[in-house]
Design a protein around this motif. Structure first.
Motif, PDB file in Angstrom:
ATOM      1  N   THR A  47      40.359 -24.625 -17.163  1.00 50.03           N
ATOM      2  CA  THR A  47      39.490 -24.653 -18.335  1.00 50.03           C
ATOM      3  C   THR A  47      38.068 -24.367 -17.875  1.00 50.03           C
ATOM      4  N   PRO A  48      37.159 -24.022 -18.784  1.00 52.04           N
ATOM      5  CA  PRO A  48      35.769 -23.821 -18.360  1.00 52.04           C
ATOM      6  C   PRO A  48      35.185 -25.025 -17.633  1.00 52.04           C
ATOM      7  N   GLY A  49      35.508 -26.227 -18.104  1.00 50.51           N
ATOM      8  CA  GLY A  49      35.004 -27.416 -17.430  1.00 50.51           C
ATOM      9  C   GLY A  49      35.566 -27.559 -16.023  1.00 50.51           C
ATOM     10  N   GLN A  50      36.837 -27.260 -15.865  1.00 52.92           N
ATOM     11  CA  GLN A  50      37.449 -27.309 -14.533  1.00 52.92           C
ATOM     12  C   GLN A  50      36.853 -26.248 -13.617  1.00 52.92           C
ATOM     13  N   LEU A  51      36.545 -25.089 -14.186  1.00 54.30           N
ATOM     14  CA  LEU A  51      35.925 -24.028 -13.392  1.00 54.30           C
ATOM     15  C   LEU A  51      34.574 -24.478 -12.856  1.00 54.30           C
ATOM     16  N   ARG A  52      33.755 -25.057 -13.714  1.00 53.80           N
ATOM     17  CA  ARG A  52      32.435 -25.508 -13.265  1.00 53.80           C
ATOM     18  C   ARG A  52      32.576 -26.581 -12.180  1.00 53.80           C
ATOM     19  N   ALA A  53      33.521 -27.490 -12.380  1.00 48.05           N
ATOM     20  CA  ALA A  53      33.722 -28.546 -11.390  1.00 48.05           C
ATOM     21  C   ALA A  53      34.210 -27.971 -10.063  1.00 48.05           C
ATOM     22  N   ALA A  54      35.103 -26.962 -10.125  1.00 44.84           N
ATOM     23  CA  ALA A  54      35.615 -26.346  -8.898  1.00 44.84           C
ATOM     24  C   ALA A  54      34.505 -25.630  -8.143  1.00 44.84           C
ATOM     25  N   VAL A  55      33.651 -24.924  -8.868  1.00 47.80           N
ATOM     26  CA  VAL A  55      32.531 -24.235  -8.230  1.00 47.80           C
ATOM     27  C   VAL A  55      31.625 -25.240  -7.528  1.00 47.80           C
ATOM     28  N   ARG A  56      31.329 -26.339  -8.193  1.00 50.07           N
ATOM     29  CA  ARG A  56      30.453 -27.342  -7.599  1.00 50.07           C
ATOM     30  C   ARG A  56      31.104 -28.018  -6.392  1.00 50.07           C
ATOM     31  N   GLU A  57      32.427 -28.175  -6.439  1.00 49.57           N
ATOM     32  CA  GLU A  57      33.117 -28.761  -5.286  1.00 49.57           C
ATOM     33  C   GLU A  57      33.031 -27.840  -4.072  1.00 49.57           C
ATOM     34  N   VAL A  58      33.238 -26.535  -4.289  1.00 49.65           N
ATOM     35  CA  VAL A  58      33.108 -25.595  -3.179  1.00 49.65           C
ATOM     36  C   VAL A  58      31.684 -25.623  -2.637  1.00 49.65           C
ATOM     37  N   ARG A  59      30.710 -25.652  -3.542  1.00 51.57           N
ATOM     38  CA  ARG A  59      29.299 -25.701  -3.136  1.00 51.57           C
ATOM     39  C   ARG A  59      29.002 -26.929  -2.273  1.00 51.57           C
ATOM     40  N   SER A  60      29.672 -28.045  -2.594  1.00 49.65           N
ATOM     41  CA  SER A  60      29.419 -29.279  -1.843  1.00 49.65           C
ATOM     42  C   SER A  60      30.048 -29.249  -0.462  1.00 49.65           C
ATOM     43  N   ARG A  61      31.003 -28.342  -0.250  1.00 50.43           N
ATOM     44  CA  ARG A  61      31.737 -28.294   1.006  1.00 50.43           C
ATOM     45  C   ARG A  61      31.268 -27.195   1.953  1.00 50.43           C
ATOM     46  N   THR A  62      30.648 -26.168   1.415  1.00 47.57           N
ATOM     47  CA  THR A  62      30.228 -25.055   2.270  1.00 47.57           C
ATOM     48  C   THR A  62      28.984 -24.390   1.700  1.00 47.57           C
ATOM     49  N   ASN A  63      28.177 -23.826   2.579  1.00 48.59           N
ATOM     50  CA  ASN A  63      27.020 -23.048   2.124  1.00 48.59           C
ATOM     51  C   ASN A  63      27.253 -21.553   2.316  1.00 48.59           C
ATOM     52  N   ARG A  64      28.516 -21.184   2.553  1.00 50.66           N
ATOM     53  CA  ARG A  64      28.840 -19.778   2.770  1.00 50.66           C
ATOM     54  C   ARG A  64      29.238 -19.100   1.458  1.00 50.66           C
ATOM     55  N   PRO A  65      29.179 -17.754   1.414  1.00 46.57           N
ATOM     56  CA  PRO A  65      29.501 -17.043   0.173  1.00 46.57           C
ATOM     57  C   PRO A  65      30.953 -17.249  -0.253  1.00 46.57           C
ATOM     58  N   PHE A  66      31.164 -17.268  -1.567  1.00 41.94           N
ATOM     59  CA  PHE A  66      32.506 -17.319  -2.138  1.00 41.94           C
ATOM     60  C   PHE A  66      32.459 -16.653  -3.500  1.00 41.94           C
ATOM     61  N   GLY A  67      33.609 -16.497  -4.119  1.00 43.07           N
ATOM     62  CA  GLY A  67      33.654 -15.831  -5.409  1.00 43.07           C
ATOM     63  C   GLY A  67      34.551 -16.552  -6.392  1.00 43.07           C
ATOM     64  N   VAL A  68      34.556 -16.056  -7.625  1.00 39.59           N
ATOM     65  CA  VAL A  68      35.425 -16.565  -8.688  1.00 39.59           C
ATOM     66  C   VAL A  68      36.110 -15.379  -9.341  1.00 39.59           C
TER      67      VAL A  68
END
Length: 348
Positions: A47-68
């Motif tokens: 869902t859009p809410g899950q997407l935002r949460a997933a993006v923030r989780e990746v951000r909290s774990r790495t500072n390297r580039p990623f995509g969606v």
């Protein structure tokens, strides 16, 4: 190894982990990013809410580039693009050709746009609309796929467009990376190979089914959702192929209802999405209804571990994969093999 892909997205190695639904979540994407490759979240099953949460989780774990990875024909594609812009996601990929407007919105926000294509004409279209690069998948690739082999399609696309081309479909090692570079690609994208890593959250029973498969155990069927889908040949898939039109229709209705519960979509939103799919892909209403099968049957396998009731999307390389390395080990191995092959070709 520096290529147009590494320069474009800022990764260390020209390797992409594809955005697989129910598979490419924060854990796999983070592990891929930390390995120096480009990890891509599979957002079609979020869902859009899950997407935002997933993006923030990746951000909290790495500072390297990623995509969606986004579904271009989704009724809420605009909302999802807004989330990417607000969260500062570096790269957006698409399973289908996005509109000129979506590409423009992303590029205006400084996001690199990399659609996936399965035909030269689609690559030409998105390149003309401003896509920064394309992933071209040949018929060997898992999931929805075409009929043209990567060895034929890849050089055709490279010759047709003036943007970097990433090769997908049939890749799992360093030899494949060198072959793709020889064809003119700037890197490779892999789905099945990253699914079969220790960092993948796919249940062990499902991984075991993949590892036990031979190359002849991977087949293409239209019985999952009405369009060609490359999957592992299992008793369940065989049963789907034997089902008559009435049984297929009733199953699709059940799965449409189940998908509505999983996604939180309203009936009206599902109908709007169906209309978009019908227009964009020239699908019949029967095929649109069957499309609800895909997320439900994939979830049964990739989340619940039900190899008897789920569908296992698989590239043909599933038949030659024999182990479950970490993402770091996998990427390191691919790059070491590529370096060795290049040295050998140079006479070193």
């Amino acid at each position: 190894m520096r290529t147009a892909l590494t320069d474009l997205v800022g990764v260390e190695h020209p390797v992409v982990q594809t955005g697989m639904g129910w598979v490419a979540g924060p854990r796999l994407v983070t592990a891929t990013a930390e390995a120096g490759a480009l990890g891509i979240l599979g957002s079609a099953t979020m869902t859009p809410g899950q997407l935002r949460a997933a993006v923030r989780e990746v951000r909290s774990r790495t500072n390297r580039p990623f995509g969606v990875n986004l579904r271009a024909d989704a009724g809420d594609a605009g909302e999802r693009v807004r989330i990417l812009v607000e969260e500062g996601v570096p790269v957006a990929s698409f399973a289908l050709a996005p509109s000129r407007e979506l590409i423009a919105r992303l590029k205006d926000a400084g996001i690199v746009v990399i659609p996936s294509v399965g035909a030269r004409r689609h690559a030409e279209k998105v390149a003309a609309w401003g896509a920064d690069a394309v992933v071209v998948q040949g018929g060997e690739g898992g999931g929805h796929t075409g009929r043209v082999a990567t060895s034929v399609l890849l050089p055709q696309v490279v010759d047709a467009v003036g943007v970097p081309v990433v090769a997908a479909g049939g890749f799992h090692d360093g030899r494949g990376l060198v072959a793709a570079l020889a064809y003119g690609a700037c890197g490779i994208a892999m789905g099945t190979r990253f699914l079969l890593t220790s960092d993948s959250t796919v249940p062990d029973a499902v991984k075991a089914a993949y590892l036990a498969a031979s190359v002849t155990d991977v087949t293409v069927t239209t019985k999952v959702d009405g369009i060609p889908h490359r999957v592992l040949r299992t008793p369940f898939v065989a049963a789907l192929e034997r089902a008559g039109p009435v049984g297929t229709f009733l199953r699709a209705l059940r799965h449409a209802a189940a998908f509505r519960g999983l996604s939180g979509l309203s009936v009206s939103r599902m109908l709007r999405d169906g209309l978009a799919m019908r227009r964009g892909g020239r699908l019949t209403w029967g095929q649109v209804l069957l499309a609800a099968n895909t997320p439900v049957l994939l979830r049964a396998a990739m989340v619940d571990g039900r190899t008897d009731l789920g569908v296992l999307s698989a590239g043909q390389v599933a038949g030659v994969i024999e182990d479950l390395p970490s993402c770091g080990e996998l990427v390191g191995r691919v790059m070491a093999e590529a370096d060795e092959v290049l040295r050998r070709l140079a006479g070193g």
